[in-house]
Design a protein around this motif. Sequence first.
Motif, PDB file in Angstrom:
ATOM      1  N   LEU A  82       0.751  -1.319   0.007  1.00 30.03           N
ATOM      2  CA  LEU A  82      -0.182  -0.032   0.096  1.00 30.03           C
ATOM      3  C   LEU A  82       0.919   1.320  -0.036  1.00 30.03           C
ATOM      4  CD1 LEU A  82      -2.743  -1.092   2.558  1.00 30.03           C
ATOM      5  CD2 LEU A  82      -3.095  -0.786   0.060  1.00 30.03           C
ATOM      6  N   THR A  83       2.139   1.283   0.298  1.00 34.96           N
ATOM      7  CA  THR A  83       2.945   2.367   0.505  1.00 34.96           C
ATOM      8  C   THR A  83       3.879   2.534  -0.545  1.00 34.96           C
ATOM      9  OG1 THR A  83       4.373   1.062   1.929  1.00 34.96           O
ATOM     10  CG2 THR A  83       2.788   2.523   2.737  1.00 34.96           C
ATOM     11  N   ALA A  84       4.161   1.431  -1.452  1.00 37.66           N
ATOM     12  CA  ALA A  84       5.236   1.435  -2.667  1.00 37.66           C
ATOM     13  C   ALA A  84       4.705   2.238  -3.529  1.00 37.66           C
ATOM     14  CB  ALA A  84       5.632  -0.012  -2.910  1.00 37.66           C
ATOM     15  N   PRO A  85       5.431   2.916  -4.402  1.00 39.97           N
ATOM     16  CA  PRO A  85       4.873   3.755  -5.498  1.00 39.97           C
ATOM     17  C   PRO A  85       4.241   2.867  -6.609  1.00 39.97           C
ATOM     18  CG  PRO A  85       7.151   4.446  -5.049  1.00 39.97           C
ATOM     19  CD  PRO A  85       6.947   3.148  -4.072  1.00 39.97           C
ATOM     20  N   SER A  86       3.142   3.197  -7.070  1.00 39.90           N
ATOM     21  CA  SER A  86       2.265   2.361  -7.782  1.00 39.90           C
ATOM     22  C   SER A  86       2.769   2.621  -9.303  1.00 39.90           C
ATOM     23  CB  SER A  86       0.702   2.747  -7.844  1.00 39.90           C
ATOM     24  OG  SER A  86       0.737   4.394  -8.245  1.00 39.90           O
ATOM     25  N   ALA A  87       2.448   1.751 -10.207  1.00 40.45           N
ATOM     26  CA  ALA A  87       3.095   1.896 -11.611  1.00 40.45           C
ATOM     27  C   ALA A  87       2.514   3.059 -12.429  1.00 40.45           C
ATOM     28  CB  ALA A  87       2.457   0.625 -12.280  1.00 40.45           C
ATOM     29  N   PRO A  88       3.293   3.684 -13.129  1.00 35.01           N
ATOM     30  CA  PRO A  88       2.709   4.843 -13.872  1.00 35.01           C
ATOM     31  C   PRO A  88       1.787   4.509 -14.741  1.00 35.01           C
ATOM     32  CG  PRO A  88       4.790   4.338 -14.559  1.00 35.01           C
ATOM     33  CD  PRO A  88       4.801   3.539 -13.336  1.00 35.01           C
ATOM     34  N   LEU A  89       0.797   5.405 -15.374  1.00 36.72           N
ATOM     35  CA  LEU A  89      -0.121   5.039 -16.092  1.00 36.72           C
ATOM     36  C   LEU A  89       0.387   4.947 -17.433  1.00 36.72           C
ATOM     37  CD1 LEU A  89      -3.063   7.899 -15.348  1.00 36.72           C
ATOM     38  CD2 LEU A  89      -3.402   5.403 -15.245  1.00 36.72           C
ATOM     39  N   PRO A  90      -0.010   3.912 -18.307  1.00 36.76           N
ATOM     40  CA  PRO A  90       0.504   3.814 -19.539  1.00 36.76           C
ATOM     41  C   PRO A  90       0.347   4.698 -20.710  1.00 36.76           C
ATOM     42  CG  PRO A  90      -1.276   2.535 -19.307  1.00 36.76           C
ATOM     43  CD  PRO A  90      -1.179   3.193 -17.900  1.00 36.76           C
ATOM     44  N   ASP A  91       1.232   4.893 -21.578  1.00 40.10           N
ATOM     45  CA  ASP A  91       0.950   5.937 -22.623  1.00 40.10           C
ATOM     46  C   ASP A  91      -0.221   5.523 -23.423  1.00 40.10           C
ATOM     47  OD1 ASP A  91       3.264   7.290 -21.740  1.00 40.10           O
ATOM     48  OD2 ASP A  91       4.597   6.178 -23.155  1.00 40.10           O
ATOM     49  N   PHE A  92      -0.760   6.413 -24.113  1.00 38.72           N
ATOM     50  CA  PHE A  92      -1.978   6.292 -24.922  1.00 38.72           C
ATOM     51  C   PHE A  92      -1.112   5.457 -26.406  1.00 38.72           C
ATOM     52  CE2 PHE A  92      -4.714   7.198 -28.551  1.00 38.72           C
ATOM     53  CZ  PHE A  92      -5.780   6.940 -28.057  1.00 38.72           C
ATOM     54  N   SER A  93      -1.893   4.357 -26.578  1.00 38.35           N
ATOM     55  CA  SER A  93      -1.399   3.430 -27.419  1.00 38.35           C
ATOM     56  C   SER A  93      -1.848   3.847 -28.808  1.00 38.35           C
ATOM     57  CB  SER A  93      -1.922   2.161 -27.388  1.00 38.35           C
ATOM     58  OG  SER A  93      -3.271   1.886 -27.174  1.00 38.35           O
ATOM     59  N   PRO A 109     -13.104   3.252 -26.209  1.00 36.62           N
ATOM     60  CA  PRO A 109     -13.621   2.704 -27.397  1.00 36.62           C
ATOM     61  C   PRO A 109     -12.741   3.214 -28.555  1.00 36.62           C
ATOM     62  CG  PRO A 109     -15.420   3.660 -26.268  1.00 36.62           C
ATOM     63  CD  PRO A 109     -14.005   4.102 -25.602  1.00 36.62           C
ATOM     64  N   GLY A 110     -12.390   2.102 -29.378  1.00 34.69           N
ATOM     65  CA  GLY A 110     -11.691   2.118 -30.482  1.00 34.69           C
ATOM     66  C   GLY A 110     -10.137   2.089 -30.396  1.00 34.69           C
ATOM     67  N   GLN A 111      -9.584   2.305 -29.096  1.00 30.05           N
ATOM     68  CA  GLN A 111      -8.022   2.009 -28.897  1.00 30.05           C
ATOM     69  C   GLN A 111      -7.484   0.676 -28.839  1.00 30.05           C
ATOM     70  OE1 GLN A 111      -7.178   4.019 -25.018  1.00 30.05           O
ATOM     71  NE2 GLN A 111      -5.112   3.376 -25.165  1.00 30.05           N
ATOM     72  N   VAL A 112      -6.388   0.505 -29.366  1.00 30.76           N
ATOM     73  CA  VAL A 112      -5.753  -0.652 -29.365  1.00 30.76           C
ATOM     74  C   VAL A 112      -4.936  -1.070 -27.920  1.00 30.76           C
ATOM     75  CG1 VAL A 112      -5.394  -0.666 -31.695  1.00 30.76           C
ATOM     76  CG2 VAL A 112      -3.647   0.132 -30.447  1.00 30.76           C
ATOM     77  N   PHE A 113      -4.982  -2.333 -27.816  1.00 24.78           N
ATOM     78  CA  PHE A 113      -3.974  -2.808 -26.591  1.00 24.78           C
ATOM     79  C   PHE A 113      -2.583  -2.694 -26.753  1.00 24.78           C
ATOM     80  CE2 PHE A 113      -8.234  -4.411 -25.423  1.00 24.78           C
ATOM     81  CZ  PHE A 113      -7.910  -4.662 -24.204  1.00 24.78           C
ATOM     82  N   SER A 114      -1.901  -2.440 -25.903  1.00 21.36           N
ATOM     83  CA  SER A 114      -0.394  -2.564 -25.967  1.00 21.36           C
ATOM     84  C   SER A 114       0.153  -3.368 -24.757  1.00 21.36           C
ATOM     85  CB  SER A 114       0.277  -1.105 -25.764  1.00 21.36           C
ATOM     86  OG  SER A 114       0.100  -0.532 -24.470  1.00 21.36           O
ATOM     87  N   GLN A 115       1.397  -3.809 -25.021  1.00 21.20           N
ATOM     88  CA  GLN A 115       1.994  -4.780 -23.655  1.00 21.20           C
ATOM     89  C   GLN A 115       2.014  -3.620 -22.557  1.00 21.20           C
ATOM     90  OE1 GLN A 115       2.875  -7.485 -23.706  1.00 21.20           O
ATOM     91  NE2 GLN A 115       3.139  -8.440 -25.668  1.00 21.20           N
ATOM     92  N   GLN A 116       2.286  -2.368 -22.776  1.00 25.09           N
ATOM     93  CA  GLN A 116       2.370  -1.382 -21.734  1.00 25.09           C
ATOM     94  C   GLN A 116       1.028  -1.377 -20.907  1.00 25.09           C
ATOM     95  OE1 GLN A 116       3.045   2.716 -22.486  1.00 25.09           O
ATOM     96  NE2 GLN A 116       4.451   3.120 -20.618  1.00 25.09           N
ATOM     97  N   ILE A 117       0.092  -1.282 -21.569  1.00 27.27           N
ATOM     98  CA  ILE A 117      -1.371  -1.427 -21.041  1.00 27.27           C
ATOM     99  C   ILE A 117      -1.733  -2.568 -20.122  1.00 27.27           C
ATOM    100  CG2 ILE A 117      -3.940  -1.437 -21.413  1.00 27.27           C
ATOM    101  CD1 ILE A 117      -3.097   0.693 -23.610  1.00 27.27           C
ATOM    102  N   LEU A 118      -1.334  -3.629 -20.649  1.00 26.74           N
ATOM    103  CA  LEU A 118      -1.603  -5.069 -20.370  1.00 26.74           C
ATOM    104  C   LEU A 118      -0.716  -5.018 -19.124  1.00 26.74           C
ATOM    105  CD1 LEU A 118      -1.687  -7.251 -23.592  1.00 26.74           C
ATOM    106  CD2 LEU A 118      -3.550  -6.486 -22.117  1.00 26.74           C
ATOM    107  N   SER A 119       0.720  -4.599 -18.876  1.00 26.38           N
ATOM    108  CA  SER A 119       1.344  -4.813 -17.915  1.00 26.38           C
ATOM    109  C   SER A 119       0.961  -4.017 -16.793  1.00 26.38           C
ATOM    110  CB  SER A 119       2.755  -4.438 -18.205  1.00 26.38           C
ATOM    111  OG  SER A 119       3.740  -4.312 -17.282  1.00 26.38           O
ATOM    112  N   PHE A 120       0.342  -2.534 -17.007  1.00 26.07           N
ATOM    113  CA  PHE A 120      -0.073  -1.823 -16.161  1.00 26.07           C
ATOM    114  C   PHE A 120      -1.179  -2.541 -15.465  1.00 26.07           C
ATOM    115  CE2 PHE A 120      -3.325   1.383 -14.942  1.00 26.07           C
ATOM    116  CZ  PHE A 120      -2.703   2.155 -13.913  1.00 26.07           C
ATOM    117  N   ARG A 122      -1.999  -5.593 -15.069  1.00 25.50           N
ATOM    118  CA  ARG A 122      -1.603  -6.788 -14.313  1.00 25.50           C
ATOM    119  C   ARG A 122      -1.186  -6.244 -12.994  1.00 25.50           C
ATOM    120  NH1 ARG A 122       0.515  -8.719 -18.953  1.00 25.50           N
ATOM    121  NH2 ARG A 122       2.613  -8.006 -18.511  1.00 25.50           N
ATOM    122  N   SER A 123      -0.584  -5.112 -13.039  1.00 25.75           N
ATOM    123  CA  SER A 123       0.017  -4.677 -11.705  1.00 25.75           C
ATOM    124  C   SER A 123      -0.792  -4.217 -10.638  1.00 25.75           C
ATOM    125  CB  SER A 123       1.082  -3.482 -12.217  1.00 25.75           C
ATOM    126  OG  SER A 123       0.361  -2.181 -12.309  1.00 25.75           O
TER     127      SER A 123
END
Length: 229
Positions: free
Chosen positions: A93-104, A172-183, A185-186
């Motif tokens: 709960l105190t560790a920095p959370s993952a940054p928001l992914p870039d728009f794909s 809606p209409g946005q494609v998935f990216s590895q960065q989004i999937l990784s975020f 999962r975290s």
Amino acid sequence: MPGQERAWSSLEESTAQLDLGRGQAALEGFELVQKQIETSRNTVLFMTTIGTTRSSVAYLIEVLVTIARELDDQITGMSPVERATHERAVHRLTAPSAPLPDFSGFHPSFTDGRALPTREGDVRRAYYLAYNDSYCEYVTPNEIEQRVENGEQVVSTTYVTPYPPGFPVLVPGQVFSQQILSFMRSLDTPEIHGYRAECGYRVYLDKALEIAATTRPAPGQDPRDPPGP
């Protein structure tokens, strides 16, 4: 009454918001406040107004002190195994959370079709196309990841919004990216709008993307107008 007015006049405007961090207690915000008004995964935001009385503040402090004492008693009585579990919860709960992914980016079927690359897309058309269930399917995160690795473009039909923080990761209409999937999962948030744990993500079928491409408005045409010949 005059004393209360003097007390309030001495407070700066920013102190009307009390942000209480709960990470060190291993309590998540939604665990501390059952009726969620303003909470995050590790904080609770208390909003006060000029109508808040001294007794209300005193009662709030009394409750918080009671909770703190109960937590101290629980920690003192923990076994080594329980203490290690508690410390892991505190770190989570105190560790920095993952940054928001870039728009794909948007799938080409939902752009204006210009030769020049652009990040702009027709969210409205992508949103309403998903009203036809025959154009959509549910796919698990692992399957989407495999498709992305194979170079396929997997397209979201809806907004995917983890809460907290309450910010869309996919539109809606946005494609998935590895960065989004990784975020995704975290995350350990209890609520993700637009995602069903038992089914996965709702994405477009290939036939829907083909239909969207053929009905795409011409450059300069208002997307709300019927497509031209």
